[in-house]
Write a protein that holds these residues in place. Structure first.
Motif, PDB file in Angstrom:
ATOM      1  N   THR A  98       0.834  -1.209   0.000  1.00 25.99           N
ATOM      2  CA  THR A  98       0.000   0.000   0.000  1.00 25.99           C
ATOM      3  C   THR A  98       0.866   1.255   0.000  1.00 25.99           C
ATOM      4  OG1 THR A  98      -1.842  -1.110   1.077  1.00 25.99           O
ATOM      5  CG2 THR A  98      -1.728   1.275   1.325  1.00 25.99           C
ATOM      6  N   GLN A 110      -3.868   6.228   2.833  1.00 26.17           N
ATOM      7  CA  GLN A 110      -5.290   6.101   3.154  1.00 26.17           C
ATOM      8  C   GLN A 110      -6.140   6.045   1.878  1.00 26.17           C
ATOM      9  OE1 GLN A 110      -6.602   5.517   6.208  1.00 26.17           O
ATOM     10  NE2 GLN A 110      -8.483   5.151   5.080  1.00 26.17           N
ATOM     11  N   GLN A 113      -5.815   2.629   0.470  1.00 25.67           N
ATOM     12  CA  GLN A 113      -6.650   1.706   1.263  1.00 25.67           C
ATOM     13  C   GLN A 113      -8.120   1.833   0.872  1.00 25.67           C
ATOM     14  OE1 GLN A 113      -5.617  -0.778   2.535  1.00 25.67           O
ATOM     15  NE2 GLN A 113      -4.529  -0.546   4.445  1.00 25.67           N
ATOM     16  N   ARG A 116      -8.613   0.124  -2.390  1.00 21.71           N
ATOM     17  CA  ARG A 116      -8.579  -1.328  -2.197  1.00 21.71           C
ATOM     18  C   ARG A 116      -9.902  -1.842  -1.635  1.00 21.71           C
ATOM     19  NH1 ARG A 116      -2.716  -3.421  -0.178  1.00 21.71           N
ATOM     20  NH2 ARG A 116      -3.871  -5.358  -0.374  1.00 21.71           N
ATOM     21  N   LYS A 117     -10.464  -1.119  -0.651  1.00 21.52           N
ATOM     22  CA  LYS A 117     -11.756  -1.518  -0.083  1.00 21.52           C
ATOM     23  C   LYS A 117     -12.857  -1.468  -1.134  1.00 21.52           C
ATOM     24  CE  LYS A 117     -10.695   0.006   4.589  1.00 21.52           C
ATOM     25  NZ  LYS A 117     -10.927   1.035   5.599  1.00 21.52           N
TER      26      LYS A 117
END
Length: 141
Positions: A98, A110, A113, A116-117
């Motif tokens: 990441t 962030q 992330q 990715r979510k």
């Protein structure tokens, strides 16, 4: 020579062509895939390089084979990734963390992330490894 049927995957890449599209050099690879499947599909796929469209699973035995020749871009089975999500997936496929992805894309960890979510919510997978496999099979990468 022994009369046994061999199942081959044929892959070709045009390495040089004229401006009219005539082929000058083509790299061809034949791989024995009998250890993977005993019932291969008899379809043809054209994978576009450098953002060119791809055409997937064309049934070459249909009489009207070119009738449903539809470009295959970022959407498969009503699944659509944004350009930035595809960038993140491509870095994941190359083994980037990441933090490394954030640096490469000049965005915060962030934000990576969050991408990715969102990607994992869209795709029918449980983790990043399955995601990369899913995307490779569907030619996102």
């Amino acid at each position: 020579p022994n009369g046994k049927t061999v199942i081959l995957l044929k892959q070709t890449l045009v390495t040089k062509s004229t401006e009219n599209g005539a082929l000058l050099k083509v790299l061809g690879i034949h791989s024995d895939i009998g250890h993977i499947t005993q019932n291969p599909s008899r379809t043809l796929s054209f994978i576009g390089m450098a953002s060119e469209p791809s055409y997937m699973d064309i049934d070459v035995f249909k009489d009207d084979v070119f009738e449903d020749f539809k470009p295959f871009h970022y959407e498969i089975n009503n699944l659509e990734f944004t350009k930035r999500e595809l960038d993140v997936i491509r870095f994941l496929a190359r083994g980037f963390s990441t933090i490394e992805i954030a640096k490469a894309l000049s965005i915060s960890s962030q934000t990576v992330q969050t991408h990715r979510k969102n990607i994992l919510k869209k795709a029918p997978v449980r983790n990043s490894t399955e995601l990369v496999e899913y995307c490779i099979r569907r030619c996102y990468l």
